[in-house]
Design an enzyme around this catalytic site. Structure first.
Site, short mmCIF file in Angstrom:
data_model
loop_
_atom_site.label_atom_id
_atom_site.label_comp_id
_atom_site.label_asym_id
_atom_site.label_seq_id
_atom_site.Cartn_x
_atom_site.Cartn_y
_atom_site.Cartn_z
N LYS A 95 -6.87 7.67 -19.70
CA LYS A 95 -7.12 8.22 -21.03
C LYS A 95 -5.92 7.95 -21.95
O LYS A 95 -5.55 6.82 -22.11
CB LYS A 95 -7.47 9.70 -20.90
CG LYS A 95 -8.52 9.99 -19.80
CD LYS A 95 -9.89 9.40 -20.10
CE LYS A 95 -10.83 9.43 -18.90
NZ LYS A 95 -11.05 10.74 -18.33
N ASP B 260 -4.49 19.96 -14.51
CA ASP B 260 -5.01 18.70 -15.06
C ASP B 260 -4.67 18.71 -16.54
O ASP B 260 -5.26 19.45 -17.33
CB ASP B 260 -6.52 18.60 -14.83
CG ASP B 260 -7.12 17.29 -15.35
OD1 ASP B 260 -6.47 16.62 -16.17
OD2 ASP B 260 -8.26 16.95 -14.94
N TYR C 24 -13.30 18.99 -15.88
CA TYR C 24 -13.84 17.64 -15.77
C TYR C 24 -14.93 17.64 -14.69
O TYR C 24 -14.67 17.99 -13.54
CB TYR C 24 -12.73 16.64 -15.45
CG TYR C 24 -13.24 15.24 -15.35
CD1 TYR C 24 -13.71 14.58 -16.48
CD2 TYR C 24 -13.27 14.57 -14.15
CE1 TYR C 24 -14.20 13.28 -16.40
CE2 TYR C 24 -13.75 13.28 -14.06
CZ TYR C 24 -14.21 12.65 -15.18
OH TYR C 24 -14.69 11.38 -15.09
N ARG D 239 0.83 -1.20 0.00
CA ARG D 239 0.00 0.00 0.00
C ARG D 239 0.87 1.26 0.00
O ARG D 239 0.42 2.33 -0.38
CB ARG D 239 -0.97 0.00 1.18
CG ARG D 239 -2.19 0.88 0.93
CD ARG D 239 -3.19 0.85 2.07
NE ARG D 239 -2.61 1.39 3.26
CZ ARG D 239 -2.56 0.76 4.44
NH1 ARG D 239 -3.09 -0.43 4.58
NH2 ARG D 239 -1.98 1.32 5.48
C1 LIG Z 1 -11.37 11.19 -17.03
C2 LIG Z 1 -10.84 12.45 -16.50
C3 LIG Z 1 -10.58 12.60 -15.13
C4 LIG Z 1 -10.91 11.52 -14.12
O1 LIG Z 1 -10.07 10.40 -14.28
P1 LIG Z 1 -10.52 8.89 -13.92
O2 LIG Z 1 -9.30 8.10 -14.30
O3 LIG Z 1 -11.73 8.56 -14.73
O4 LIG Z 1 -10.80 8.84 -12.47
C5 LIG Z 1 -10.04 13.80 -14.70
N1 LIG Z 1 -9.77 14.81 -15.56
C6 LIG Z 1 -10.02 14.70 -16.88
C7 LIG Z 1 -9.72 15.84 -17.78
C8 LIG Z 1 -10.56 13.53 -17.40
O5 LIG Z 1 -10.82 13.43 -18.70
#
Ligand SMILES: *Cc1c(COP(=O)(O)O)cnc(C)c1O
Length: 391
Positions: free
Chosen positions: A206, A181, A108, A56
């Site tokens: 992604k 992000d 997001y 962990r």
């Molecule tokens: C999908 C996404 C997230 C969240 O990520 P997960 O892996 O689905 O938890 C955060 N920011 C953006 C821009 C995203 O496209």
């Protein structure tokens, strides 16, 4: 040198393709092993000669993907998380009650909703400012009280762009950290730390992984400070860690990152240019279009393309948008983005009441299929358009 023994440092694409060129020291395997072990042996004196205690807190399967991401982002260290949301929420878990956060209106949606929920429960104070409005951002900052300024650029789903360097200057002047992000940009197209960001966040689900078969998140830091230590402790305490098999798959996906991102960005550019002149379209949101509001900032801050995501508004309103999403055959009607298969989503109903997303907006995630096939599919699904491509 003349004998060629000194070569230039490898380019990021080379680092990614070879996953930093590491070879397993024990077996000389080019592809790293997976370490499923949950626990590590103590020496007779109770110390841990392997340097690890329990999975962990740290698993060796993380080392290579974390180091690669650190190198690609130009940071000092990276940490993998069980999802993008786990990475994002960990940052806010480190805040104290009443700390102030500034974030964009368009981002997001799950992170926005989480922040609004934290604010409603009195955990943080929150200001959401219009994307790209520098004056509004500076008005929202509270020197000494604002801890985090959050940006998402390009922003999901309208591809609004934020000037990272200008935002970093304002955040730092107020004593806040800037978190970017960068899921939609990937380190191939933009490296936020070079523009002054303190932390970069990714949904590795992604394009970093790229095959829609892993849920993962990551943070990369510009400096290994006390804040970064808290983030590491929080990841371990809450157990927001990635499984070793997923970490291994993520590294495999990242080897082809540069090929996939370049291909998808070029295809998205072509599709955006085709959509712009289509009579069935009201508006196209893609930062690679000179008509995009933030094109100049995007061109300065990004290189090698403008990303795999684009959105457009369909003439005829929400019902027509829904029909078009259902009429596409190659584009799969599904949520998420950044995989090798192209996806379409009618976005506003997903985000629910109060979303700033127009109700006639379709979001496309462009994969690596032949771009003529994708244009042909859009042509057959949209009414009033040119006849489908014959390719
Ligand atoms: C999908 C996404 C997230 C969240 O990520 P997960 O892996 O689905 O938890 C955060 N920011 C953006 C821009 C995203 O496209």
């Amino acid at each position: 040198m003349a004998d060629g023994s000194q070569i230039h440092p490898p380019k990021p694409a080379t680092l990614a393709a070879q996953a930093l060129g590491r070879v397993d020291p024990l077996t000389r395997a080019i592809i790293p092993p997976i370490h499923p072990s949950a626990t590590y042996e103590r020496a007779p004196d109770g110390t841990y000669p392997g340097g690890r205690t329990y999975t962990r807190d740290h698993n060796p399967t993380y080392d290579q993907p974390e180091s690669l991401l650190t190198a690609l982002e130009g940071g000092q260290a990276a940490r993998l998380f069980s999802s993008g949301m786990a990475a994002a929420t960990t940052i806010f878990e480190t805040l104290d009650i009443g700390d102030h956060v500034v974030a964009p209106q368009q981002m997001y949606w799950s992170i926005r909703r989480w922040l609004q929920d934290l604010a409603t429960r009195g955990r943080i104070e929150l200001d959401l400012v219009p994307n790209g409005d520098q004056a509004a951002l500076e008005r929202a900052l509270r020197p000494g009280r604002t801890r985090i300024v959050w940006v998402e650029t390009p922003a999901n789903p309208t591809c609004a762009i934020t000037d990272i360097a200008a935002t970093a200057r304002a955040a730092h002047a107020a004593g806040a950290r800037l978190v970017a992000d960068s899921t939609l940009a990937t380190p191939v197209l933009c490296r936020p730390i070079e523009h002054g960001a303190d932390l970069v966040m990714h949904s590795a689900t992604k394009q970093l992984n790229g095959h829609a078969d892993v849920l993962a998140g990551a943070l990369v830091t510009a400096s290994q400070d006390e804040f970064w230590e808290r983030i590491g402790q929080d990841r371990g305490s809450r157990g927001a860690v990635l499984g070793p098999f997923e970490a291994w798959l993520l590294l495999r996906g990242m080897r082809t990152l540069f090929l996939r991102v370049s291909h998808s960005a070029a295809a998205a550019q072509r599709i955006a240019e085709w959509l712009v002149s289509h009579p069935g379209i009201v508006e196209v949101f893609y930062p690679g279009l000179p008509s995009h509001r933030d094109h100049a900032v995007a061109a300065r801050q990004m290189s090698g393309g403008f990303g795999m995501l684009l959105s457009f508004r369909v003439a005829g309103g929400a019902a027509e948008a829904k029909r078009v999403a259902g009429a596409l055959r190659l584009f799969k009607n599904a949520t998420s983005l950044g995989g090798v298969e192209s996806l379409v989503e009618h976005r506003a109903p997903v985000e629910g009441p109060g979303t700033p997303v127009p109700d006639d907006l379709l979001r496309l995630s462009i994969g690596i299929e032949a771009v003529d096939d994708l244009v042909g599919d859009l042509a057959q699904a949209l009414r009033n358009g040119p006849s489908p491509a014959t390719a």
